[in-house]
Scaffold this motif. Structure first.
Motif, PDB file in Angstrom:
ATOM      1  N   ALA A 195      54.355  43.849  41.894  1.00 20.86           N
ATOM      2  CA  ALA A 195      55.011  44.090  43.178  1.00 20.86           C
ATOM      3  C   ALA A 195      55.283  45.572  43.385  1.00 20.86           C
ATOM      4  O   ALA A 195      55.196  46.090  44.503  1.00 20.86           O
ATOM      5  CB  ALA A 195      56.313  43.293  43.267  1.00 20.86           C
ATOM      6  N   ALA A 196      55.605  46.284  42.291  1.00 21.90           N
ATOM      7  CA  ALA A 196      55.846  47.718  42.408  1.00 21.90           C
ATOM      8  C   ALA A 196      54.598  48.445  42.889  1.00 21.90           C
ATOM      9  O   ALA A 196      54.682  49.448  43.617  1.00 21.90           O
ATOM     10  CB  ALA A 196      56.302  48.286  41.062  1.00 21.90           C
ATOM     11  N   LEU A 197      53.445  47.937  42.520  1.00 18.41           N
ATOM     12  CA  LEU A 197      52.190  48.535  42.978  1.00 18.41           C
ATOM     13  C   LEU A 197      51.906  48.149  44.428  1.00 18.41           C
ATOM     14  O   LEU A 197      51.583  48.997  45.264  1.00 18.41           O
ATOM     15  CB  LEU A 197      51.031  48.063  42.100  1.00 18.41           C
ATOM     16  N   LEU A 198      52.009  46.860  44.697  1.00 13.81           N
ATOM     17  CA  LEU A 198      51.650  46.359  46.025  1.00 13.81           C
ATOM     18  C   LEU A 198      52.525  46.951  47.120  1.00 13.81           C
ATOM     19  O   LEU A 198      52.093  47.054  48.279  1.00 13.81           O
ATOM     20  CB  LEU A 198      51.755  44.829  46.034  1.00 13.81           C
ATOM     21  N   THR A 199      53.742  47.339  46.787  1.00 15.30           N
ATOM     22  CA  THR A 199      54.638  47.925  47.785  1.00 15.30           C
ATOM     23  C   THR A 199      54.521  49.441  47.854  1.00 15.30           C
ATOM     24  O   THR A 199      55.227  50.082  48.630  1.00 15.30           O
ATOM     25  CB  THR A 199      56.103  47.551  47.490  1.00 15.30           C
ATOM     26  N   ALA A 215      51.831  41.431  55.742  1.00 13.89           N
ATOM     27  CA  ALA A 215      52.002  42.866  55.973  1.00 13.89           C
ATOM     28  C   ALA A 215      51.107  43.662  55.028  1.00 13.89           C
ATOM     29  O   ALA A 215      50.479  44.655  55.421  1.00 13.89           O
ATOM     30  CB  ALA A 215      53.469  43.266  55.782  1.00 13.89           C
ATOM     31  N   PHE A 216      51.024  43.222  53.793  1.00 10.85           N
ATOM     32  CA  PHE A 216      50.184  43.894  52.795  1.00 10.85           C
ATOM     33  C   PHE A 216      48.712  43.864  53.206  1.00 10.85           C
ATOM     34  O   PHE A 216      48.026  44.884  53.172  1.00 10.85           O
ATOM     35  CB  PHE A 216      50.363  43.224  51.435  1.00 10.85           C
ATOM     36  N   THR A 217      48.227  42.682  53.586  1.00 10.25           N
ATOM     37  CA  THR A 217      46.796  42.570  53.887  1.00 10.25           C
ATOM     38  C   THR A 217      46.408  43.391  55.104  1.00 10.25           C
ATOM     39  O   THR A 217      45.331  43.980  55.134  1.00 10.25           O
ATOM     40  CB  THR A 217      46.378  41.101  54.091  1.00 10.25           C
ATOM     41  N   LEU A 218      47.285  43.449  56.113  1.00 10.96           N
ATOM     42  CA  LEU A 218      46.978  44.264  57.293  1.00 10.96           C
ATOM     43  C   LEU A 218      46.949  45.743  56.939  1.00 10.96           C
ATOM     44  O   LEU A 218      46.095  46.498  57.416  1.00 10.96           O
ATOM     45  CB  LEU A 218      48.000  44.011  58.399  1.00 10.96           C
ATOM     46  N   ASP A 219      47.891  46.175  56.110  1.00 10.16           N
ATOM     47  CA  ASP A 219      47.933  47.584  55.740  1.00 10.16           C
ATOM     48  C   ASP A 219      46.676  47.987  54.979  1.00 10.16           C
ATOM     49  O   ASP A 219      46.046  49.007  55.283  1.00 10.16           O
ATOM     50  CB  ASP A 219      49.175  47.857  54.888  1.00 10.16           C
ATOM     51  N   VAL A 220      46.288  47.175  53.992  1.00 11.12           N
ATOM     52  CA  VAL A 220      45.078  47.476  53.235  1.00 11.12           C
ATOM     53  C   VAL A 220      43.849  47.403  54.144  1.00 11.12           C
ATOM     54  O   VAL A 220      42.933  48.231  54.039  1.00 11.12           O
ATOM     55  CB  VAL A 220      44.931  46.522  52.040  1.00 11.12           C
ATOM     56  N   ALA A 221      43.821  46.434  55.046  1.00 14.13           N
ATOM     57  CA  ALA A 221      42.680  46.291  55.965  1.00 14.13           C
ATOM     58  C   ALA A 221      42.521  47.528  56.837  1.00 14.13           C
ATOM     59  O   ALA A 221      41.400  47.996  57.075  1.00 14.13           O
ATOM     60  CB  ALA A 221      42.856  45.056  56.844  1.00 14.13           C
ATOM     61  N   HIS A 222      43.629  48.075  57.330  1.00 13.43           N
ATOM     62  CA  HIS A 222      43.555  49.282  58.161  1.00 13.43           C
ATOM     63  C   HIS A 222      43.025  50.474  57.364  1.00 13.43           C
ATOM     64  O   HIS A 222      42.191  51.255  57.848  1.00 13.43           O
ATOM     65  CB  HIS A 222      44.929  49.608  58.733  1.00 13.43           C
ATOM     66  N   ARG A 223      43.512  50.613  56.139  1.00 11.83           N
ATOM     67  CA  ARG A 223      43.046  51.716  55.291  1.00 11.83           C
ATOM     68  C   ARG A 223      41.567  51.548  54.965  1.00 11.83           C
ATOM     69  O   ARG A 223      40.796  52.520  54.980  1.00 11.83           O
ATOM     70  CB  ARG A 223      43.869  51.748  54.002  1.00 11.83           C
ATOM     71  N   TRP A 254      49.360  53.338  46.122  1.00 16.59           N
ATOM     72  CA  TRP A 254      48.508  52.384  45.423  1.00 16.59           C
ATOM     73  C   TRP A 254      47.658  51.579  46.398  1.00 16.59           C
ATOM     74  O   TRP A 254      46.484  51.301  46.120  1.00 16.59           O
ATOM     75  CB  TRP A 254      49.358  51.421  44.568  1.00 16.59           C
ATOM     76  N   ARG A 255      48.215  51.222  47.545  1.00 21.55           N
ATOM     77  CA  ARG A 255      47.417  50.476  48.533  1.00 21.55           C
ATOM     78  C   ARG A 255      46.224  51.302  48.997  1.00 21.55           C
ATOM     79  O   ARG A 255      45.148  50.755  49.271  1.00 21.55           O
ATOM     80  CB  ARG A 255      48.291  50.045  49.710  1.00 21.55           C
ATOM     81  N   GLN A 256      46.405  52.624  49.074  1.00 21.14           N
ATOM     82  CA  GLN A 256      45.277  53.470  49.439  1.00 21.14           C
ATOM     83  C   GLN A 256      44.200  53.407  48.358  1.00 21.14           C
ATOM     84  O   GLN A 256      43.009  53.354  48.659  1.00 21.14           O
ATOM     85  CB  GLN A 256      45.737  54.920  49.633  1.00 21.14           C
ATOM     86  N   LYS A 257      44.627  53.382  47.101  1.00 22.05           N
ATOM     87  CA  LYS A 257      43.654  53.262  46.014  1.00 22.05           C
ATOM     88  C   LYS A 257      42.963  51.904  46.039  1.00 22.05           C
ATOM     89  O   LYS A 257      41.764  51.790  45.763  1.00 22.05           O
ATOM     90  CB  LYS A 257      44.344  53.465  44.657  1.00 22.05           C
ATOM     91  N   ALA A 258      43.730  50.873  46.364  1.00 23.04           N
ATOM     92  CA  ALA A 258      43.132  49.539  46.462  1.00 23.04           C
ATOM     93  C   ALA A 258      42.052  49.527  47.532  1.00 23.04           C
ATOM     94  O   ALA A 258      40.944  49.004  47.327  1.00 23.04           O
ATOM     95  CB  ALA A 258      44.206  48.501  46.769  1.00 23.04           C
ATOM     96  N   ALA A 259      42.366  50.104  48.700  1.00 13.59           N
ATOM     97  CA  ALA A 259      41.393  50.170  49.786  1.00 13.59           C
ATOM     98  C   ALA A 259      40.173  50.985  49.361  1.00 13.59           C
ATOM     99  O   ALA A 259      39.026  50.634  49.681  1.00 13.59           O
ATOM    100  CB  ALA A 259      42.041  50.772  51.030  1.00 13.59           C
ATOM    101  N   GLN A 260      40.412  52.068  48.639  1.00 16.00           N
ATOM    102  CA  GLN A 260      39.309  52.923  48.187  1.00 16.00           C
ATOM    103  C   GLN A 260      38.402  52.167  47.224  1.00 16.00           C
ATOM    104  O   GLN A 260      37.172  52.242  47.331  1.00 16.00           O
ATOM    105  CB  GLN A 260      39.870  54.175  47.500  1.00 16.00           C
ATOM    106  N   GLY A 261      39.000  51.440  46.296  1.00 12.19           N
ATOM    107  CA  GLY A 261      38.192  50.681  45.347  1.00 12.19           C
ATOM    108  C   GLY A 261      37.342  49.628  46.034  1.00 12.19           C
ATOM    109  O   GLY A 261      36.158  49.460  45.718  1.00 12.19           O
ATOM    110  N   ILE A 262      37.950  48.905  46.993  1.00 19.04           N
ATOM    111  CA  ILE A 262      37.198  47.887  47.736  1.00 19.04           C
ATOM    112  C   ILE A 262      36.087  48.547  48.545  1.00 19.04           C
ATOM    113  O   ILE A 262      34.944  48.076  48.578  1.00 19.04           O
ATOM    114  CB  ILE A 262      38.137  47.091  48.656  1.00 19.04           C
TER     115      ILE A 262
END
Length: 326
Positions: free
Chosen positions: A300-304, A155-163, A308-316
């Protein structure tokens, strides 16, 4: 990249020496140095190995899939592959999304590889099937890991992939996903590599999260080793893949505030592997990123956290853009 082995049972839906070396960061991840210095200056609520980001500290631990990717001393959990493939009989359901023709990445093709598939755990026989990765045989895929509360890596990887897809499309890139939760399982690791190769991708990034022991924190980017065996020949893509990985690592530090891994990579956030089919079989620049450790409470608090997932996508995304624009 959680390297949870085939034996991993998905959790019920409602269950409830590291001083990063500035020298290493400056040498191996030029872009990360500034972000890491800022991180050290601001401090982290989690103490050593943690970083502050929206929703908490960040970090990563070798996911259960990462057991395959990291040194034996790293995570206790799992077996592993990095990327998974589907049997040849199952037609690929990946889709290509063109970016705006006028963006700075117009004409560039990026493949995003969301690690694992939400349905993998229902198809153990299929994902346990061995495929050739050049240096040997490996499972088609794994189930991935999850947080202790049941938020899955898939679920995490799909969410980040979409962003990430949305951000890259705004830059004009043509984006393809290796899977979008639109197939029963997989694809297998060899097919995931073929998808990027067939697309003649300018860059491929496989998104994962680790499933390591609590206390193992911080992200890391996995680079392909020089491999020339069987169907694998990474020699032409080792150098550009490293550049891609360094760009992503530097921007991930800067945008998310996350620290490089405290359990692999010697504080650089970079790890080289020769046992991942998705890297071994790639003929285009490709890296993996383990965004954080799902089994550590602070990570886990970040990954959920959606913020933060938006920031992860932005950094990548910014790392990819920097690589493609030179």
């Amino acid at each position: 990249m959680s390297y949870v082995g085939p034996e991993f049972d998905p959790p019920p839906p409602h269950r409830s020496r590291r001083t990063p070396t500035i020298v290493a960061l400056a040498a191996l991840v030029p872009g990360a140095l500034l972000g890491w210095v800022v991180y050290e200056a601001v401090g982290s609520p989690g103490g050593s190995g943690s970083t502050t980001g929206p929703g908490g500290a960040a970090g990563t631990s070798p996911s259960t899939d990462a057991a395959a990717e990291m040194p034996a001393s790293a995570a206790p959990a799992a077996s592993g592959t990095d990327d998974g493939k589907k049997p040849a009989a199952t037609p690929s359901t990946t889709a290509t999304s063109p970016g705006t023709a006028t963006g700075p990445l117009a004409g560039k093709v990026v493949v995003i590889d969301p690690g694992h598939n939400p349905g993998n755990f229902r198809h153990s026989a299929d994902i346990n099937r061995k495929v050739d990765i050049g240096t040997g045989l490996k499972e088609c895929d794994t189930t991935g890991t999850s947080t202790n509360s049941g938020y899955t890596e898939a679920a995490f990887t799909l969410d980040v992939a979409h962003r990430l897809r949305d951000l890259l499309q705004r830059q004009g890139a043509t984006v393809k996903l290796t899977q979008d939760g639109d197939r029963p399982f997989g694809p297998c690791i060899d097919e995931r590599a073929r998808i990027g190769n067939a697309a003649h991708a300018d860059a491929v990034v496989s998104v994962h999260a680790d499933g390591s022991a609590s206390g193992n924190r911080g992200f890391h980017v996995i680079l392909p080793a020089s491999v020339h065996a069987g169907a694998a020949d990474t020699r032409p893509v080792v150098a550009p893949s490293r550049e891609l990985g360094e760009r992503i690592a530097g921007n991930f530090v800067r945008v998310t505030g996350s620290a490089p891994s405290n359990y692999v990579g010697d504080g650089t956030g970079l790890v080289t592997r020769n046992d991942l089919g998705g890297l071994n079989l790639s003929t285009v620049p490709k890296v993996f990123i383990e965004c954080g450790n799902m089994r550590d409470g602070k990570d886990a608090a970040l990954l959920t956290s959606g913020a933060w997932r938006q920031k992860a996508a932005q950094g990548i995304s910014e790392g990819i853009v920097g690589f493609l624009r030179g």
